[in-house]
Design an enzyme around this catalytic site. Structure first.
Site, PDB file in Angstrom:
ATOM      1  N   GLY A  18      -0.525  -0.718   2.874  1.00  0.00           N
ATOM      2  CA  GLY A  18      -1.223  -1.908   3.026  1.00  0.00           C
ATOM      3  C   GLY A  18      -2.405  -1.404   4.343  1.00  0.00           C
ATOM      4  O   GLY A  18      -2.812  -2.672   4.586  1.00  0.00           O
ATOM      5  N   SER A  89      -0.934   9.720   1.677  1.00  0.00           N
ATOM      6  CA  SER A  89      -1.410  11.163   2.662  1.00  0.00           C
ATOM      7  C   SER A  89      -0.682  11.534   3.316  1.00  0.00           C
ATOM      8  O   SER A  89      -1.594  11.862   4.183  1.00  0.00           O
ATOM      9  CB  SER A  89      -2.219  11.497   1.915  1.00  0.00           C
ATOM     10  OG  SER A  89      -3.119  11.774   1.805  1.00  0.00           O
TER      11      SER A  89
END
Length: 184
Positions: A18, A89
């Site tokens: 988000g 990540s």
């Protein structure tokens, strides 16, 4: 590659779910294409569906997912593509490992798409943060699983303080500064 160099490179957007990685990544990819680059966009959600299907959300599975994306990015970079990766990540060591693989073939530009958990939860149209806060989803990055912010990102795009076009402009300016693309 008319306005771009013949050297492949990877732009790696990392941040919480988000934060705006996909939005910025798509816009950067469009701008690179407009300038004549051969672009490949590797979005974490799409890659997880195809390349990493079946992986869960343990640290080992997350690392495997990011390593797969990084390996593909390194191959594309080797062949002269402008690769734009938008993937959470979450672990710094894994990002550094991927950076090393890509840098064997071309430049790696890390972009931390910075937004706090509260803002990401506010933006969340799928309601995943609410489920994570309620304990219905576990191993959710930023809630009950860590996100390790990069301390050496080439670009910090603070999407709480700036608009998507401003963040995209930062990324493009860094690519121009490095000589990876020509000025518009």
């Amino acid at each position: 590659m008319s306005a771009a160099t013949e050297t492949g490179f990877t732009v790696w957007l990392t941040g919480l779910s988000g934060a705006g990685k996909s939005t910025i990544g798509r816009a950067v990819a469009r701008e690179l294409e407009r300038r004549g680059a051969h672009v490949e966009l590797l979005d974490g959600d799409v890659v997880r569906t195809h390349l990493s299907k079946g992986l869960g959300y343990s640290r080992e599975d997350r690392d495997t997912n990011i390593e797969r994306i990084g390996w593909v990015a390194s191959r594309l970079t080797r062949h002269g593509a402008a690769v734009v990766v938008a993937a959470i990540s979450p672990y710094d060591a894994t990002r550094k490992r991927v950076r090393a693989w890509v840098e064997e073939h071309g430049p790696f530009v890390e972009v931390w798409v910075k937004a706090d958990v509260e803002e990401c939860a506010r933006r969340d149209v799928k309601g995943l943060y609410a489920k994570a806060f309620a304990g219905e989803i576990t191993h959710f990055t930023g809630v009950d699983d860590p996100y390790e912010p990069p301390d050496d990102a080439e670009v910090v795009a603070d999407t709480v303080a700036q608009t998507p076009p401003q963040s995209v402009g930062q990324v493009i300016a860094e690519l121009e500064r490095r000589g990876l693309i020509g000025a518009a």
